[in-house]
Design a protein around this motif. Sequence first.
Motif, short mmCIF file in Angstrom:
data_model
loop_
_atom_site.label_atom_id
_atom_site.label_comp_id
_atom_site.label_asym_id
_atom_site.label_seq_id
_atom_site.Cartn_x
_atom_site.Cartn_y
_atom_site.Cartn_z
N PRO A 22 13.93 78.17 -2.98
CA PRO A 22 13.61 77.80 -4.36
C PRO A 22 13.58 76.29 -4.59
N LYS A 23 14.43 75.55 -3.87
CA LYS A 23 14.48 74.10 -4.07
C LYS A 23 13.24 73.42 -3.50
N ILE A 24 12.78 73.85 -2.35
CA ILE A 24 11.54 73.30 -1.79
C ILE A 24 10.35 73.67 -2.67
N ASP A 25 10.34 74.90 -3.15
CA ASP A 25 9.24 75.36 -4.01
C ASP A 25 9.13 74.50 -5.27
N ARG A 26 10.28 74.20 -5.88
CA ARG A 26 10.28 73.36 -7.10
C ARG A 26 9.82 71.93 -6.79
N ALA A 27 10.35 71.37 -5.70
CA ALA A 27 9.98 70.00 -5.35
C ALA A 27 8.51 69.90 -4.97
N ALA A 28 7.98 70.93 -4.34
CA ALA A 28 6.59 70.91 -3.89
C ALA A 28 5.61 70.77 -5.05
N LYS A 29 5.97 71.26 -6.22
CA LYS A 29 5.09 71.17 -7.39
C LYS A 29 4.83 69.72 -7.80
N GLU A 30 5.75 68.83 -7.42
CA GLU A 30 5.62 67.41 -7.79
C GLU A 30 5.11 66.56 -6.63
N GLY A 31 4.78 67.19 -5.51
CA GLY A 31 4.39 66.42 -4.33
C GLY A 31 2.92 66.55 -3.98
N ASN A 32 2.52 65.78 -2.97
CA ASN A 32 1.16 65.78 -2.46
C ASN A 32 1.11 66.64 -1.19
N PRO A 33 0.42 67.78 -1.22
CA PRO A 33 0.40 68.67 -0.06
C PRO A 33 -0.38 68.12 1.12
N ARG A 34 -1.07 66.97 0.93
CA ARG A 34 -1.83 66.37 2.02
C ARG A 34 -1.19 65.06 2.51
N ALA A 35 0.01 64.81 2.04
CA ALA A 35 0.69 63.57 2.46
C ALA A 35 1.03 63.59 3.95
N TYR A 36 1.33 64.75 4.49
CA TYR A 36 1.64 64.90 5.91
C TYR A 36 0.78 66.04 6.47
N GLU A 37 0.33 65.87 7.70
CA GLU A 37 -0.47 66.91 8.35
C GLU A 37 0.42 67.71 9.31
N PHE A 38 1.11 68.68 8.78
CA PHE A 38 1.92 69.54 9.61
C PHE A 38 1.06 70.65 10.22
N LYS A 39 1.41 71.05 11.43
CA LYS A 39 0.60 72.02 12.17
C LYS A 39 0.64 73.41 11.54
N ARG A 40 -0.52 74.05 11.56
CA ARG A 40 -0.63 75.47 11.18
C ARG A 40 -0.62 76.26 12.49
N VAL A 41 0.48 76.88 12.81
CA VAL A 41 0.60 77.60 14.09
C VAL A 41 0.08 79.02 13.91
N MET A 42 -1.09 79.29 14.49
CA MET A 42 -1.73 80.60 14.34
C MET A 42 -1.52 81.51 15.56
N LEU A 43 -1.00 80.94 16.66
CA LEU A 43 -0.80 81.69 17.91
C LEU A 43 -2.15 82.14 18.47
N GLU A 44 -2.11 83.09 19.42
CA GLU A 44 -3.34 83.47 20.10
C GLU A 44 -4.25 84.29 19.19
N LYS A 45 -5.53 84.26 19.48
CA LYS A 45 -6.53 84.97 18.67
C LYS A 45 -6.22 86.46 18.62
N GLY A 46 -6.30 87.03 17.45
CA GLY A 46 -6.07 88.46 17.27
C GLY A 46 -4.62 88.84 17.04
N SER A 47 -3.71 87.86 17.12
CA SER A 47 -2.30 88.17 16.90
C SER A 47 -1.94 88.02 15.43
N TYR A 48 -1.13 88.95 14.95
CA TYR A 48 -0.63 88.87 13.58
C TYR A 48 0.83 88.39 13.55
N ASP A 49 1.32 87.93 14.70
CA ASP A 49 2.68 87.39 14.75
C ASP A 49 2.73 86.01 14.11
N PHE A 50 3.96 85.59 13.81
CA PHE A 50 4.19 84.30 13.17
C PHE A 50 5.15 83.46 14.03
N SER A 51 5.05 82.13 13.85
CA SER A 51 6.00 81.22 14.48
C SER A 51 6.19 80.03 13.56
#
Length: 338
Positions: free
Chosen positions: A186-215
Amino acid sequence: MKGKSFITLGIETSCDETAIAAVADGRKILSNVISTQIPIHTKFGGVVPEIASRRHLENINDVLSEALGQADLTLDDVDLIGVTYGPGLIGAVLIGVATAKALSFAKGIPLVGVNHMHGHVSANYLVYPDLEPPFLALVVSGGHTNLIDVTDYNECTVIGSTRDDACGEAYDKVARVIGLGYPGGPKIDRAAKEGNPRAYEFKRVMLEKGSYDFSFSGIKTQVLNVVNQQRMRGEEVRTEDVCASFQAAVVDVLVEKAMEAVHEFGEKRIVMAGGVSANFGLRKGMEDAAEKAGIRLYKPKPVLCTDNGAMIASAAYYKYRKHGADDLTLDAYADLPY
């Protein structure tokens, strides 16, 4: 009086909420009492299992009385008792199971053990009278991140799960490092509303093609490294920007995988469930993606996203209708498959 309704009492003690609710016919909430321990565990930076168990023991009788009182019921009006029997903190789960078994034995009320994760999915039945299986579900919480093919009430197949940190766990760890404290989500969610979502380029980890797993361990580590490096260089770390950029990356992964699953399985409906489904950023991301894809999105009210007895009562009602009652040998489990 209960009239013609079938009344289920739902008991939930899997983590740090002592929660009991009365639900009519699996869908209508008559009462939903939640005694949270967040203020107690905040100073420790997370849930302390031994303290959680003791607090459940201290609170559960009062919560039971309040739940019955709000619904204008007595135990004689209850037709079924549903209780979380796993997964969860074993000492905490045991308090709920022991209470449910004692009430069942003393009053002769049928007893049903509920998988906590089935309960989270069932929270949607309390909000949407028209919702029935089959459908897909995205279950996101402090301990779980799963994509699930729900084939019937309390019956499902996991098609994707986290390989390391659960989503909510990653939120808590990031929040701790940047100084927001517990609970992190909840604290990150509230702070995020006041921030720039493009300020940092954090990786989107999608794993191998066709996988529905998360990391999520990789993005967690990346955030920690970026913040520490900036601090070592004496640079200002704008918390709101870190939160917004972190949340944007996490939401992108969750939404993209959920939409891929919807497309592959040919479903026109997907439900959200679990504590992190109360997250504003995730709800907005799923809403936008569902609208674009032309599918129906179901999401519980925020109070029904976190642990509560009403969702357990609903799941118990449908399990009882199909499989009948459990006996008093019902045990508690720290781990329990879907």
